[in-house]
Design a protein around this motif. Sequence first.
Motif, PDB file in Angstrom:
ATOM      1  N   VAL A  30       0.864  -1.171   0.000  1.00  0.00           N
ATOM      2  CA  VAL A  30       0.000   0.000   0.000  1.00  0.00           C
ATOM      3  C   VAL A  30       0.904   1.225   0.000  1.00  0.00           C
ATOM      4  CG1 VAL A  30      -0.235   0.147   2.511  1.00  0.00           C
ATOM      5  CG2 VAL A  30      -2.036   1.060   1.076  1.00  0.00           C
ATOM      6  N   ILE A  31       0.471   2.270  -0.685  1.00  0.00           N
ATOM      7  CA  ILE A  31       1.205   3.532  -0.680  1.00  0.00           C
ATOM      8  C   ILE A  31       0.263   4.618  -0.195  1.00  0.00           C
ATOM      9  CG2 ILE A  31       0.724   3.879  -3.131  1.00  0.00           C
ATOM     10  CD1 ILE A  31       3.313   5.473  -3.326  1.00  0.00           C
ATOM     11  N   TYR A  32       0.760   5.468   0.692  1.00  0.00           N
ATOM     12  CA  TYR A  32      -0.051   6.554   1.243  1.00  0.00           C
ATOM     13  C   TYR A  32       0.886   7.689   1.627  1.00  0.00           C
ATOM     14  CZ  TYR A  32       1.654   4.408   5.510  1.00  0.00           C
ATOM     15  OH  TYR A  32       2.471   3.879   6.476  1.00  0.00           O
ATOM     16  N   CYS A  80       7.313 -13.090   6.973  1.00  0.00           N
ATOM     17  CA  CYS A  80       7.135 -14.403   7.594  1.00  0.00           C
ATOM     18  C   CYS A  80       8.533 -14.892   7.929  1.00  0.00           C
ATOM     19  CB  CYS A  80       6.442 -15.372   6.628  1.00  0.00           C
ATOM     20  SG  CYS A  80       6.357 -17.046   7.274  1.00  0.00           S
ATOM     21  N   SER A  81       8.864 -14.932   9.208  1.00  0.00           N
ATOM     22  CA  SER A  81      10.217 -15.299   9.613  1.00  0.00           C
ATOM     23  C   SER A  81      10.542 -16.753   9.309  1.00  0.00           C
ATOM     24  CB  SER A  81      10.412 -15.016  11.098  1.00  0.00           C
ATOM     25  OG  SER A  81       9.425 -15.683  11.840  1.00  0.00           O
ATOM     26  N   MET A  82       9.530 -17.603   9.267  1.00  0.00           N
ATOM     27  CA  MET A  82       9.764 -19.028   9.005  1.00  0.00           C
ATOM     28  C   MET A  82      10.213 -19.273   7.564  1.00  0.00           C
ATOM     29  SD  MET A  82       8.827 -20.634  11.867  1.00  0.00           S
ATOM     30  CE  MET A  82       8.009 -22.187  11.674  1.00  0.00           C
ATOM     31  N   LYS A  83       9.636 -18.512   6.617  1.00  0.00           N
ATOM     32  CA  LYS A  83       9.930 -18.755   5.201  1.00  0.00           C
ATOM     33  C   LYS A  83      10.791 -17.673   4.565  1.00  0.00           C
ATOM     34  CE  LYS A  83       5.438 -20.978   4.489  1.00  0.00           C
ATOM     35  NZ  LYS A  83       4.175 -20.878   3.763  1.00  0.00           N
ATOM     36  N   ASP A  84      11.194 -16.643   5.343  1.00  0.00           N
ATOM     37  CA  ASP A  84      11.942 -15.505   4.817  1.00  0.00           C
ATOM     38  C   ASP A  84      11.206 -14.897   3.616  1.00  0.00           C
ATOM     39  OD1 ASP A  84      14.025 -13.631   4.686  1.00  0.00           O
ATOM     40  OD2 ASP A  84      15.047 -14.800   3.147  1.00  0.00           O
ATOM     41  N   GLU A  85       9.898 -14.715   3.766  1.00  0.00           N
ATOM     42  CA  GLU A  85       9.074 -14.121   2.722  1.00  0.00           C
ATOM     43  C   GLU A  85       8.533 -12.789   3.202  1.00  0.00           C
ATOM     44  OE1 GLU A  85       5.872 -16.794   1.906  1.00  0.00           O
ATOM     45  OE2 GLU A  85       7.112 -18.172   0.750  1.00  0.00           O
ATOM     46  N   VAL A  86       8.419 -11.846   2.274  1.00  0.00           N
ATOM     47  CA  VAL A  86       7.790 -10.567   2.586  1.00  0.00           C
ATOM     48  C   VAL A  86       6.307 -10.718   2.283  1.00  0.00           C
ATOM     49  CG1 VAL A  86       7.683  -8.117   2.011  1.00  0.00           C
ATOM     50  CG2 VAL A  86       9.892  -9.287   2.042  1.00  0.00           C
ATOM     51  N   ASN A  87       5.459 -10.484   3.295  1.00  0.00           N
ATOM     52  CA  ASN A  87       4.013 -10.634   3.117  1.00  0.00           C
ATOM     53  C   ASN A  87       3.322  -9.348   2.669  1.00  0.00           C
ATOM     54  OD1 ASN A  87       4.025 -13.315   3.887  1.00  0.00           O
ATOM     55  ND2 ASN A  87       3.733 -12.840   6.041  1.00  0.00           N
ATOM     56  N   HIS A  88       3.827  -8.207   3.124  1.00  0.00           N
ATOM     57  CA  HIS A  88       3.175  -6.939   2.815  1.00  0.00           C
ATOM     58  C   HIS A  88       4.145  -5.795   3.088  1.00  0.00           C
ATOM     59  CE1 HIS A  88       0.332  -3.561   3.160  1.00  0.00           C
ATOM     60  NE2 HIS A  88      -0.435  -4.285   2.371  1.00  0.00           N
ATOM     61  N   ILE A  89       4.032  -4.717   2.310  1.00  0.00           N
ATOM     62  CA  ILE A  89       4.882  -3.535   2.510  1.00  0.00           C
ATOM     63  C   ILE A  89       4.010  -2.292   2.552  1.00  0.00           C
ATOM     64  CG2 ILE A  89       6.845  -2.202   1.650  1.00  0.00           C
ATOM     65  CD1 ILE A  89       7.461  -4.666  -0.176  1.00  0.00           C
ATOM     66  N   ASP A  90       4.322  -1.395   3.471  1.00  0.00           N
ATOM     67  CA  ASP A  90       3.701  -0.073   3.505  1.00  0.00           C
ATOM     68  C   ASP A  90       4.738   0.928   3.010  1.00  0.00           C
ATOM     69  OD1 ASP A  90       1.567  -1.305   4.707  1.00  0.00           O
ATOM     70  OD2 ASP A  90       1.620  -0.131   6.548  1.00  0.00           O
ATOM     71  N   PHE A  91       4.396   1.672   1.951  1.00  0.00           N
ATOM     72  CA  PHE A  91       5.266   2.729   1.442  1.00  0.00           C
ATOM     73  C   PHE A  91       4.667   4.075   1.827  1.00  0.00           C
ATOM     74  CE2 PHE A  91       6.214  -0.687  -1.626  1.00  0.00           C
ATOM     75  CZ  PHE A  91       7.599  -0.675  -1.606  1.00  0.00           C
ATOM     76  N   LEU A  92       5.504   4.989   2.286  1.00  0.00           N
ATOM     77  CA  LEU A  92       5.071   6.329   2.653  1.00  0.00           C
ATOM     78  C   LEU A  92       5.569   7.311   1.595  1.00  0.00           C
ATOM     79  CD1 LEU A  92       3.838   8.307   4.754  1.00  0.00           C
ATOM     80  CD2 LEU A  92       6.110   8.400   5.803  1.00  0.00           C
ATOM     81  N   ALA A  93       4.626   7.967   0.907  1.00  0.00           N
ATOM     82  CA  ALA A  93       4.993   8.994  -0.074  1.00  0.00           C
ATOM     83  C   ALA A  93       5.478  10.218   0.700  1.00  0.00           C
ATOM     84  CB  ALA A  93       3.787   9.343  -0.933  1.00  0.00           C
ATOM     85  N   ILE A  94       6.570  10.818   0.235  1.00  0.00           N
ATOM     86  CA  ILE A  94       7.179  11.919   0.982  1.00  0.00           C
ATOM     87  C   ILE A  94       7.437  13.139   0.101  1.00  0.00           C
ATOM     88  CG2 ILE A  94       8.288  10.487   2.732  1.00  0.00           C
ATOM     89  CD1 ILE A  94      10.854  10.632   1.019  1.00  0.00           C
ATOM     90  N   ASN A  95       7.573  14.273   0.764  1.00  0.00           N
ATOM     91  CA  ASN A  95       7.994  15.509   0.130  1.00  0.00           C
ATOM     92  C   ASN A  95       9.484  15.622   0.438  1.00  0.00           C
ATOM     93  OD1 ASN A  95       8.666  18.143  -0.496  1.00  0.00           O
ATOM     94  ND2 ASN A  95       6.819  19.019   0.396  1.00  0.00           N
ATOM     95  N   MET A  96      10.326  15.640  -0.583  1.00  0.00           N
ATOM     96  CA  MET A  96      11.773  15.603  -0.379  1.00  0.00           C
ATOM     97  C   MET A  96      12.317  16.814   0.385  1.00  0.00           C
ATOM     98  SD  MET A  96      12.892  12.747  -1.488  1.00  0.00           S
ATOM     99  CE  MET A  96      14.648  12.915  -1.744  1.00  0.00           C
TER     100      MET A  96
END
Length: 194
Positions: A30-32, A80-96
């Motif tokens: 998700v990006i917000y 998921c620490s057991m499988k070394d998989e990324v389940n979900h990512i949160d991206f934060l949109a920023i003003n540089m």
Amino acid sequence: MSTVLSVKKREAGHRSTLTQLRKGGAIPAVIYGYSLDSTPISISEKEFRKSIQKNGQNGVFSMELDGKKVNVVVSEIQQCSMKDEVNHIDFLAINMSEVIESEVPIKLVGESVGISVGGILMQPNLDVKIKVKPADIPEAIEVDITELKIGETITVADIRDKIEFDIISENDHTLVTIMAPAVVDEETADIAQE
């Protein structure tokens, strides 16, 4: 920040849809944030891992969304620490040009005097929170432990004036301690072995 992550909009979906995405090599995300409504997206896991290796997790990424480039930082990664998989990512949109809060890892440098005489290194907190412009986010903050003896501790208060960043974490936020080695009473050890 030369890396441009290509992402696809996705429908906020059911568990089965998210599972299909993951099986197809994509990560639901998700990006917000700055000038954006919260938008569900998906990103190639392979591309994301490559970008993290190149930029580091604290880096600023450029993302193309609906033909528009957006600068983002990783806000949260669910793994998921057991499988070394990324389940979900949160991206934060920023003003540089605006200062943001970012958690930055602590990197210990040097050989502690205390460890050389048998002390045990304890690192209860692995990062500190700082205020910084996105382009200036460091990959890590180095803390020199060379002079640290058994029983001594380094806290945020000890490094606050030595680094160029505004640290938000409290002064008593412990970064590293050298503990005395556990002394085993010989009599107790003999009883334990019987």
